[in-house]
Design a protein around this motif. Structure first.
Motif, PDB file in Angstrom:
ATOM      1  N   PRO A 164       1.077  -1.440  -0.237  1.00  0.00           N
ATOM      2  CA  PRO A 164       0.180  -0.447   0.319  1.00  0.00           C
ATOM      3  C   PRO A 164       1.098   0.968   0.316  1.00  0.00           C
ATOM      4  O   PRO A 164       2.432   1.072   0.447  1.00  0.00           O
ATOM      5  CB  PRO A 164      -0.911  -0.435   1.164  1.00  0.00           C
ATOM      6  CG  PRO A 164       0.263  -0.574   1.603  1.00  0.00           C
ATOM      7  CD  PRO A 164       0.782  -2.293   1.300  1.00  0.00           C
ATOM      8  N   ASN A 166       1.089   4.954   1.311  1.00  0.00           N
ATOM      9  CA  ASN A 166      -0.049   6.859   2.155  1.00  0.00           C
ATOM     10  C   ASN A 166      -0.731   7.260   0.299  1.00  0.00           C
ATOM     11  O   ASN A 166       0.317   7.879   0.118  1.00  0.00           O
ATOM     12  CB  ASN A 166       0.929   6.715   2.884  1.00  0.00           C
ATOM     13  CG  ASN A 166       0.682   5.977   3.968  1.00  0.00           C
ATOM     14  OD1 ASN A 166      -0.020   5.282   4.520  1.00  0.00           O
ATOM     15  ND2 ASN A 166       2.257   6.093   5.313  1.00  0.00           N
ATOM     16  N   GLY A 182      -4.342   7.811  -2.273  1.00  0.00           N
ATOM     17  CA  GLY A 182      -3.311   6.572  -1.788  1.00  0.00           C
ATOM     18  C   GLY A 182      -3.695   5.882  -2.883  1.00  0.00           C
ATOM     19  O   GLY A 182      -4.564   5.303  -3.398  1.00  0.00           O
ATOM     20  N   ILE A 184      -4.036   1.273  -2.483  1.00  0.00           N
ATOM     21  CA  ILE A 184      -4.183   0.233  -1.320  1.00  0.00           C
ATOM     22  C   ILE A 184      -3.842  -1.109  -2.423  1.00  0.00           C
ATOM     23  O   ILE A 184      -3.613  -0.790  -3.132  1.00  0.00           O
ATOM     24  CB  ILE A 184      -5.656  -0.555  -1.835  1.00  0.00           C
ATOM     25  CG1 ILE A 184      -7.440   0.841  -1.351  1.00  0.00           C
ATOM     26  CG2 ILE A 184      -6.401  -1.839  -1.386  1.00  0.00           C
ATOM     27  CD1 ILE A 184      -8.405   0.658  -1.977  1.00  0.00           C
ATOM     28  N   MET A 218      -5.007  -1.700   3.084  1.00  0.00           N
ATOM     29  CA  MET A 218      -5.176  -0.387   3.094  1.00  0.00           C
ATOM     30  C   MET A 218      -4.421   0.438   3.781  1.00  0.00           C
ATOM     31  O   MET A 218      -3.490   0.357   4.423  1.00  0.00           O
ATOM     32  CB  MET A 218      -6.447   0.181   3.984  1.00  0.00           C
ATOM     33  CG  MET A 218      -7.930  -0.650   3.942  1.00  0.00           C
ATOM     34  SD  MET A 218      -8.262   0.577   2.181  1.00  0.00           S
ATOM     35  CE  MET A 218      -8.664   1.580   2.243  1.00  0.00           C
ATOM     36  N   THR A 222      -5.356   7.307   4.360  1.00  0.00           N
ATOM     37  CA  THR A 222      -5.965   7.121   3.070  1.00  0.00           C
ATOM     38  C   THR A 222      -6.086   8.287   2.511  1.00  0.00           C
ATOM     39  O   THR A 222      -5.735   9.312   3.147  1.00  0.00           O
ATOM     40  CB  THR A 222      -6.982   5.947   3.451  1.00  0.00           C
ATOM     41  OG1 THR A 222      -8.227   6.889   4.594  1.00  0.00           O
ATOM     42  CG2 THR A 222      -6.627   4.720   4.635  1.00  0.00           C
ATOM     43  N   THR A 223      -6.256   7.177   1.246  1.00  0.00           N
ATOM     44  CA  THR A 223      -7.092   8.839   0.936  1.00  0.00           C
ATOM     45  C   THR A 223      -8.512  10.135   1.075  1.00  0.00           C
ATOM     46  O   THR A 223      -7.814  11.327   1.088  1.00  0.00           O
ATOM     47  CB  THR A 223      -7.535   9.251  -0.923  1.00  0.00           C
ATOM     48  OG1 THR A 223      -7.290   7.919  -1.451  1.00  0.00           O
ATOM     49  CG2 THR A 223      -8.122   9.821  -2.001  1.00  0.00           C
ATOM     50  N   GLU A 224      -9.053   9.864   2.114  1.00  0.00           N
ATOM     51  CA  GLU A 224     -10.298  10.321   2.740  1.00  0.00           C
ATOM     52  C   GLU A 224      -9.877  10.634   4.136  1.00  0.00           C
ATOM     53  O   GLU A 224      -9.609  11.712   4.230  1.00  0.00           O
ATOM     54  CB  GLU A 224     -10.912   8.798   3.482  1.00  0.00           C
ATOM     55  CG  GLU A 224     -12.181   8.608   2.639  1.00  0.00           C
ATOM     56  CD  GLU A 224     -10.979   7.633   1.118  1.00  0.00           C
ATOM     57  OE1 GLU A 224      -9.986   6.708   1.875  1.00  0.00           O
ATOM     58  OE2 GLU A 224     -10.994   7.488   0.420  1.00  0.00           O
ATOM     59  N   ASP A 225      -8.195  10.806   4.143  1.00  0.00           N
ATOM     60  CA  ASP A 225      -8.084  10.864   5.283  1.00  0.00           C
ATOM     61  C   ASP A 225      -6.897  12.033   5.478  1.00  0.00           C
ATOM     62  O   ASP A 225      -7.381  14.026   6.238  1.00  0.00           O
ATOM     63  CB  ASP A 225      -6.959  10.105   5.947  1.00  0.00           C
ATOM     64  CG  ASP A 225      -6.582   8.463   6.365  1.00  0.00           C
ATOM     65  OD1 ASP A 225      -8.122   8.708   7.700  1.00  0.00           O
ATOM     66  OD2 ASP A 225      -6.396   7.905   6.938  1.00  0.00           O
TER      67      ASP A 225
END
Length: 425
Positions: A164, A166, A182, A184, A218, A222-225
């Motif tokens: 993965p 980051n 990021g 996966i 993951m 993550t992208t959402e972070d």
């Protein structure tokens, strides 16, 4: 004398009621005797008895060599390559690559011994009659080398597995936040696949194709972070002289860079940067030990923790563990330093903001800069300033929040007491 009229005898009733079971028994007996006779005839001629099958195919009547040839051909037919697919990729493992070997002799002997291996002639007769009436299937099994299979599966996994990556943030030349998604990761569970293949391989029921479905891994960030991060909440810079001390500062800043701190998390400087050792690349430089200037490995790292401390204050984060130096530092104002020491003194802060914050740290020439990136709305438009009261040897430090030129929050941080440096004579 009273006479009794004799009833007419019902032959049809007798046949239908009592005779049926007798006739059935006779038929079964006849069939059994016939089957036994045929089977016994075959047995005497060294042939496989009646009713023995392989893959639904009758093999009774075959000699031992004939059965061996049959199972040899069947094994060759059923020993197919293992074929795998993943997306547009295909992989294959041939029978030879895992030493897949059909148990031809075992199947041959099982088929030939049936009806012959009893403890008596009567027992053999019963087995032969049962086989003739009910049939018996002889399955061809196989052996293979599990270690070789694991090696081949691991080689396939190496072409699929992906670490993965980051998600991360950086700044452009104008100070704008740039965000990168990021990736996966993927990991093929070869142990699970190998376990699922035991039954098909040993029973020679090899599937035409096996679809590989790797597990997803993951990334830590993550992208959402990073999606809500849109601004610099706080930044601070200090200057240093290049050399061994500057090299130590650069190493610690590198370890500090690209770190995310989620809401509620407590960040530890020592845990993040790690021990300052020669093996980690640190060099000897000036430190303070028991209030005296000394030379030791990792000297200069306190400048990184102090620079971080100031960026944290300006970003509205919450310091939870902070210790001043024995005497004032030259690179930050009095009351705004944070000393650290391996396994003894740490600097820690907690993110009490609604969103994640992201740390950037690095050296640029002789300047060290730490940025705290975050979400603009978390400070509600406030501007944070660090203010001081008292002397440089006993400063009281406050964090003051301003909005539209007005103080909306005044937060006392600490009062430090410094000492005069002790000379080494």
């Amino acid at each position: 004398m009273q006479s009794v009229k004799a009833e007419e005898f019902d032959w049809k009733s007798l046949i239908s009621i009592k005779g049926a079971s007798a006739i059935t028994a006779a038929i079964v007996t006849a069939v059994s005797i016939g089957a036994f006779s045929i089977s016994n005839s075959v047995t005497n001629s060294n042939r496989i008895v009646m009713g023995v099958k392989s893959e639904g195919v009758e093999i009774s009547g075959l000699s031992e060599n004939g059965a061996r040839k049959h199972f040899t051909n069947l094994g060759a037919e059923k020993s197919k390559p293992l074929k795998f697919s993943y997306g547009d990729k295909t992989f294959s493992i041939t029978p030879n690559e895992i030493n897949l070997t059909p148990n031809v002799e075992e199947a041959t002997q099982e088929a030939y011994r049936y009806g012959r291996s009893g403890t008596s002639a009567t027992a053999n007769m019963k087995d032969q009659i049962k086989c003739a009436l009910n049939g018996r299937n002889v399955a061809l099994t196989a052996n293979y080398d599990e270690n070789l299979l694991n090696e081949k599966l691991n080689a396939i996994a190496a072409q699929i597995n992906q670490q993965p990556v980051n998600a991360y943030c950086t700044l452009d030349s104008n100070g704008n936040v740039l965000k990168f998604a990021g990736i996966i990761g993927k990991k093929l569970n070869t142990e699970k696949i190998a376990e699922s293949l035991k039954d098909p391989l040993t029973k020679l029921n090899i599937p035409n194709n096996i679809e590989l479905i790797p597990e997803e891994i993951m990334p830590f960030v993550t992208t959402e972070d990073v999606l809500p991060i849109d601004t610099i909440l706080g930044q601070y810079s200090t200057n240093f002289y290049q050399g061994d001390r500057g090299d130590n500062i650069a190493i610690a800043a590198y370890e500090l860079n690209d770190k995310i701190v989620k809401p509620g998390w407590t960040f530890s400087f020592n845990d993040t940067v790690g021990e300052r050792t020669y093996s980690a690349g640190y060099k000897n430089a000036g430190v303070i030990i028991n209030g005296k200037p000394e030379i030791d490995v990792g000297g200069g790292v306190c400048q990184v923790s102090s620079t971080l401390y100031n960026a944290v204050l300006l970003a509205g984060l919450t310091p939870t563990v902070r210790t001043p130096h024995f005497f004032p530092s030259t690179y930050v104002a009095p009351g705004r330093d944070a000393t650290v020491a391996d396994g003894q003194i740490d600097f820690q802060f907690r993110n009490d903001l609604p969103h994640n914050v992201y740390l950037l740290a690095g050296t640029y020439g002789s300047t060290l800069t730490v940025y705290v990136l975050g979400t603009r709305a978390d400070l509600n438009g406030a501007d944070i300033r660090i203010e001081r009261e008292g002397s440089s040897m006993s400063p009281s430090v406050y964090r003051v929040y301003y909005k539209d030129g007005q103080v909306i929050k005044d937060e006392f941080l600490h009062t430090d007491v410094y000492h005069e440096p002790v000379r080494n004579d």
